[in-house]
Design an enzyme around this catalytic site. Structure first.
Site, PDB file in Angstrom:
ATOM      1  N   ASP A   1       0.816  -1.216   0.000  1.00  0.00           N
ATOM      2  CA  ASP A   1       0.000   0.000   0.000  1.00  0.00           C
ATOM      3  C   ASP A   1       0.849   1.266   0.000  1.00  0.00           C
ATOM      4  O   ASP A   1       0.657   2.161  -0.828  1.00  0.00           O
ATOM      5  CB  ASP A   1      -0.943  -0.008   1.207  1.00  0.00           C
ATOM      6  CG  ASP A   1      -1.918  -1.173   1.175  1.00  0.00           C
ATOM      7  OD1 ASP A   1      -2.311  -1.566   0.064  1.00  0.00           O
ATOM      8  OD2 ASP A   1      -2.262  -1.699   2.242  1.00  0.00           O
TER       9      ASP A   1
ATOM     10  N   ARG B   1      -0.148   1.074  16.949  1.00  0.00           N
ATOM     11  CA  ARG B   1      -0.599   2.293  16.281  1.00  0.00           C
ATOM     12  C   ARG B   1      -0.465   3.570  17.113  1.00  0.00           C
ATOM     13  O   ARG B   1      -0.119   4.614  16.565  1.00  0.00           O
ATOM     14  CB  ARG B   1      -2.046   2.130  15.783  1.00  0.00           C
ATOM     15  CG  ARG B   1      -2.230   1.020  14.735  1.00  0.00           C
ATOM     16  CD  ARG B   1      -1.189   1.091  13.655  1.00  0.00           C
ATOM     17  NE  ARG B   1      -1.338   0.048  12.647  1.00  0.00           N
ATOM     18  CZ  ARG B   1      -0.350  -0.721  12.220  1.00  0.00           C
ATOM     19  NH1 ARG B   1       0.869  -0.576  12.720  1.00  0.00           N
ATOM     20  NH2 ARG B   1      -0.544  -1.623  11.295  1.00  0.00           N
TER      21      ARG B   1
ATOM     22  N   ASP C   1      -7.362   0.065  11.339  1.00  0.00           N
ATOM     23  CA  ASP C   1      -6.196   0.920  11.541  1.00  0.00           C
ATOM     24  C   ASP C   1      -6.440   2.369  11.144  1.00  0.00           C
ATOM     25  O   ASP C   1      -5.844   3.279  11.721  1.00  0.00           O
ATOM     26  CB  ASP C   1      -4.997   0.360  10.770  1.00  0.00           C
ATOM     27  CG  ASP C   1      -4.248  -0.694  11.565  1.00  0.00           C
ATOM     28  OD1 ASP C   1      -4.478  -0.799  12.777  1.00  0.00           O
ATOM     29  OD2 ASP C   1      -3.434  -1.419  10.962  1.00  0.00           O
TER      30      ASP C   1
ATOM     31  N   SER D   1      -2.138  -9.904   3.220  1.00  0.00           N
ATOM     32  CA  SER D   1      -1.765  -8.642   3.858  1.00  0.00           C
ATOM     33  C   SER D   1      -1.092  -9.007   5.177  1.00  0.00           C
ATOM     34  O   SER D   1      -1.689  -9.644   6.041  1.00  0.00           O
ATOM     35  CB  SER D   1      -3.012  -7.785   4.120  1.00  0.00           C
ATOM     36  OG  SER D   1      -2.666  -6.636   4.861  1.00  0.00           O
TER      37      SER D   1
END
Length: 412
Positions: free
Chosen positions: A19, A99, A128, A180
């Site tokens: 990505d 995160r 996310d 992923s």
């Protein structure tokens, strides 16, 4: 046609994965802005010089490499251990805990660079995007967000691979191996591809840190972990720094097939999704820590903390790290850890963990009281009165049903 000439710079959360690899050229095509890539090292194991080189080659004007592994373990993962945070009873929140610290670094660098725009590569279907954006908003609500997956014409990972190929950008996935993957010190996650069909058994060839239990070593491994106030300090008597401790347990757990789960979870955005997660060190530490709490916490505190643990996991999963609720839960958890010190011995064998021994000077367990023998503190005779009082509501209810109680107040 350009989407706009945004003032200043765009700070991009960059990993070098599929990505973010294609986001740099896409941003350059669509915005007249300088792109500063920020790669935050939470233990993903990448060659950071190659990541930096790739970002520059793709069009970034500057690249920051931020090593936050020590703070990640000390300020986030050890809180996870003390809380025993498990989302829906299974997920050890490897992505979720990473995160907030990444949001902190992104905002810090945005301020250093005089930028008021941050871009991330999270999909519009995932959790996310929420975690990043709530974290950024809590730290600096004036910062704008660009989320390409919510606005570009790329609709799938296959489309993203085609776009990368058209730009001559190397990406770490193919249409044949399209999972992923998110990796850090705490876990490796796998999503997408054939996992999206729930009837498919997952292929253990995908594992990154864990040896499949069937191929794990044939002899058990015994380890001892020492805790101080809920924080792991030693493995087999050797004091280790936080990052080294996690890496050591990942290695030991991985070679014994420990720490793989295959779950369907309820995402924050409303859908169910399937993921395969490898968390060997976390799985070991959670088991050891709970065993130590079982002997050092009183019954009511132990039971209530189980409820708090569930809520804590939800808060972290939902991206609510920077909230008063999370701080309050941490304060409660911290108070419970005052006496959670001692040693736990574990037996690891082909994907299984057995508690082989536990010891603490703060233990509330006393074999003289708990055994069937004589105790000066506990008298067998006392149990009769206790049972009569404890069972009184049950007896009264039974008498009422049998019509043996008259309620004169109501005229019955």
């Amino acid at each position: 046609m350009k989407r706009g000439n945004l003032d200043g710079k765009i700070i991009l959360a960059y990993s070098g994965g599929l990505d973010t690899s294609i986001i740099i050229p896409w941003l350059k095509e669509n915005y007249n802005s300088e792109i500063v890539a920020v790669c935050i090292d939470v233990g993903q194991g990448d060659d950071m010089e190659k990541v930096k080189e790739k970002a520059l080659k793709s069009g970034a004007s500057k690249v920051y490499i931020e090593d936050v592994k020590k703070d990640f373990v000390s300020e986030y993962l050890f809180k996870a251990v003390k809380a025993r945070a498990l989302y829906e009873g299974k997920y050890l929140l490897g992505t979720s805990f990473a995160r907030p610290i990444m949001a902190v670094k992104l905002v810090e660098i945005a301020h250093m660079e005089g930028a008021d725009i941050i871009c991330h590569g999270c999909t519009g279907k995932g959790n996310d995007q929420v975690r990043f954006e709530l974290g950024i908003a809590a730290l600096d609500p004036k910062i704008k967000i660009i989320a390409p997956w919510r606005i570009w014409n790329i609709k799938s990972r296959e489309d993203a691979i085609d776009y990368a190929n058209s730009k001559g950008i190397e990406v770490p996935v193919t249409k044949q191996k399209i999972y992923s993957v998110d990796k850090n010190l705490w876990h490796t996650s796998h999503e997408g591809g054939d996992l999206e069909d729930l009837w498919n058994e997952h292929n253990d060839d995908m594992y990154d840190t864990v040896t499949p239990p069937e191929r794990a070593k044939d002899s058990p491994t015994y380890i001892e972990i020492d805790f101080e106030k809920g924080i792991p300090k030693k493995v087999d008597g050797k004091e280790l720094e936080p990052v080294e401790l996690i890496e050591t347990l990942n290695r030991i757990g991985g070679e014994n097939g420990i720490g793989v789960i295959d779950i369907v979870e309820n995402r924050l955005v409303g859908m169910k999704s399937r993921g395969v997660y490898e968390t060997p060190a976390g799985t070991i530490l959670y088991e050891a820590h709970r065993s130590l709490e079982a002997i050092t916490l009183d019954k009511e505190t132990f039971h209530y903390k189980e409820l708090i643990s569930h809520k804590y996991a939800e808060v972290v999963y939902n991206g609510l790290w920077f909230t008063k609720l999370r701080e309050a839960l941490d304060a409660f958890i911290e108070a419970t850890q005052e006496n959670v010190s001692g040693k736990v011995k574990l037996k690891l064998y082909k994907g299984n963990i057995k508690v082989a021994g536990v010891n603490s000077k703060y233990a509330l367990y006393d074999k003289n009281i708990s055994s069937f023998g004589f105790s000066e503190i506990y008298s067998h005779k006392d149990a009769e009165g206790f049972i009569n009082l404890f069972g009184l509501p049950i007896k009264i209810n039974s008498l009422m049903k049998a019509g043996m109680i008259e309620n004169e107040t109501l005229g019955w």
